[in-house]
Design a protein around this motif. Structure first.
Motif, short mmCIF file in Angstrom:
data_model
loop_
_atom_site.label_atom_id
_atom_site.label_comp_id
_atom_site.label_asym_id
_atom_site.label_seq_id
_atom_site.Cartn_x
_atom_site.Cartn_y
_atom_site.Cartn_z
N GLY A 196 22.04 50.87 20.04
CA GLY A 196 23.06 50.41 20.98
C GLY A 196 24.22 51.39 21.07
O GLY A 196 24.69 51.69 22.18
N SER A 197 24.65 51.91 19.95
CA SER A 197 25.73 52.91 19.95
C SER A 197 25.31 54.17 20.69
O SER A 197 26.09 54.75 21.46
N ALA A 198 24.08 54.60 20.45
CA ALA A 198 23.59 55.81 21.11
C ALA A 198 23.49 55.60 22.62
O ALA A 198 23.85 56.49 23.41
N PHE A 199 23.00 54.43 23.02
CA PHE A 199 22.91 54.10 24.45
C PHE A 199 24.29 54.15 25.09
O PHE A 199 24.48 54.76 26.16
N LYS A 200 25.27 53.51 24.43
CA LYS A 200 26.63 53.45 24.99
C LYS A 200 27.25 54.84 25.10
O LYS A 200 27.86 55.17 26.13
N GLU A 201 27.05 55.64 24.06
CA GLU A 201 27.61 56.99 24.09
C GLU A 201 26.94 57.85 25.17
O GLU A 201 27.59 58.60 25.89
N ALA A 202 25.62 57.72 25.29
CA ALA A 202 24.91 58.50 26.31
C ALA A 202 25.32 58.08 27.72
O ALA A 202 25.48 58.92 28.60
N LEU A 203 25.51 56.79 27.90
CA LEU A 203 25.86 56.27 29.24
C LEU A 203 27.25 56.72 29.65
O LEU A 203 27.50 57.07 30.81
N GLY A 204 28.18 56.71 28.69
CA GLY A 204 29.56 57.08 29.01
C GLY A 204 30.23 56.02 29.84
O GLY A 204 29.82 54.85 29.85
N PRO A 205 31.30 56.37 30.55
CA PRO A 205 32.02 55.39 31.38
C PRO A 205 31.08 54.77 32.43
O PRO A 205 30.18 55.44 32.94
N ILE A 206 31.31 53.47 32.71
CA ILE A 206 30.45 52.77 33.66
C ILE A 206 30.92 53.13 35.07
O ILE A 206 31.68 52.39 35.72
N VAL A 207 30.48 54.28 35.51
CA VAL A 207 30.88 54.82 36.81
C VAL A 207 29.62 55.37 37.48
O VAL A 207 28.84 56.06 36.84
N GLY A 208 29.44 55.01 38.75
CA GLY A 208 28.35 55.61 39.51
C GLY A 208 26.97 55.14 39.10
O GLY A 208 25.98 55.83 39.29
N VAL A 209 26.90 53.93 38.52
CA VAL A 209 25.60 53.33 38.18
C VAL A 209 25.51 51.94 38.81
O VAL A 209 26.51 51.35 39.20
N GLN A 210 24.27 51.42 38.85
CA GLN A 210 24.06 50.12 39.51
C GLN A 210 24.79 48.99 38.81
O GLN A 210 25.17 48.01 39.43
N ARG A 211 24.96 49.09 37.51
CA ARG A 211 25.61 48.11 36.63
C ARG A 211 24.70 46.91 36.30
O ARG A 211 24.50 46.58 35.16
N PHE A 212 24.18 46.21 37.30
CA PHE A 212 23.30 45.06 37.06
C PHE A 212 21.84 45.49 37.14
O PHE A 212 21.49 46.39 37.91
#
Ligand SMILES: [Mn+2]
Length: 214
Positions: free
Chosen positions: A96-112
């Motif tokens: 989960g930590s790795a996913f969050k770090e890789a994703l970075g700020p929630i910008v420019g993604v579908q979100r849902f």
């Protein structure tokens, strides 16, 4: 577009975990050399090598990575002489930590994102929101005590722990199925499909929230 990647080292008295992840696939040379117990499964677009020490957990995380489109290297040296709890939980927290770090700020993604995955008679649904608010409701309805060397009670705990450190809202339900291996595997595959959709880039540099921040 640059690939979204992270490497994590998580060390406690109970587990020592190394993870390299790319949400966009590709090679993961940083950890491939260190995971020698199993050969990495390398395709044209993904490299996956999961060695948690628990075979069925490896199988589930491999399915999650495969159908999410990730490349993933995970190695855990855990206190399996006690039981599977710390290893399964900590691998999920670190992932989960790795996913969050890789994703970075929630910008420019579908979100849902949502996904349905059958595995023979079993069918699961997963719905996720990259909300930055950890919340997991998990209903798997597993009947067995263990699948391989993984306690069935740890399987919802794995989903919850991943959601906790990923900072995501996650609803995972097994809708039907009589075989617990099928039920569990279809749940991980449904989550993979949901995460793949939620992390898909929109091509716009926007925060997908009416609040303007996630
Ligand atoms: Mn726990």
């Amino acid at each position: 577009m640059s690939r979204r990647t992270a490497t994590i080292n998580r060390n406690t008295n109970e587990t020592k975990i190394q993870i390299a992840i790319s949400l966009d696939g590709g090679s993961l040379e940083s950890l491939d050399d260190k995971n020698t117990e199993h050969a990495a499964q390398v395709s044209a677009t993904q490299s996956i090598n999961v060695n948690s020490g628990i075979g069925f957990l490896d199988h589930m995380l491999h399915a999650l990575a495969k159908h999410s489109g990730w490349s993933l290297a995970l190695k855990c040296d855990g206190d399996l002489h006690i039981d599977d709890h710390h290893t399964a939980e900590d691998c999920a927290l670190a992932l989960g930590s790795a996913f969050k770090e890789a994703l970075g700020p929630i910008v420019g993604v579908q979100r849902f994102g949502h996904g349905y995955a059958p595995l023979d008679e079993a069918l699961s649904r997963a719905v996720v929101d990259l909300s930055n608010r950890p919340c997991a409701t998990i209903d798997l309805g597993l009947k067995r005590e263990m699948i391989g060397q993984l306690s069935c009670e740890m399987i919802p705990h794995v989903f919850e722990s991943f959601a906790q450190n990923a900072g995501i809202t996650m609803h995972v339900d097994v809708l039907k199925g009589s075989n617990d291996h099928h039920r569990a595997e279809s749940a991980f595959k449904a989550l993979a499909i949901a995460l793949k959709a939620a992390t898909t880039r929109t091509g716009k540099n926007e925060v997908p929230s009416t609040k303007g921040v996630l």
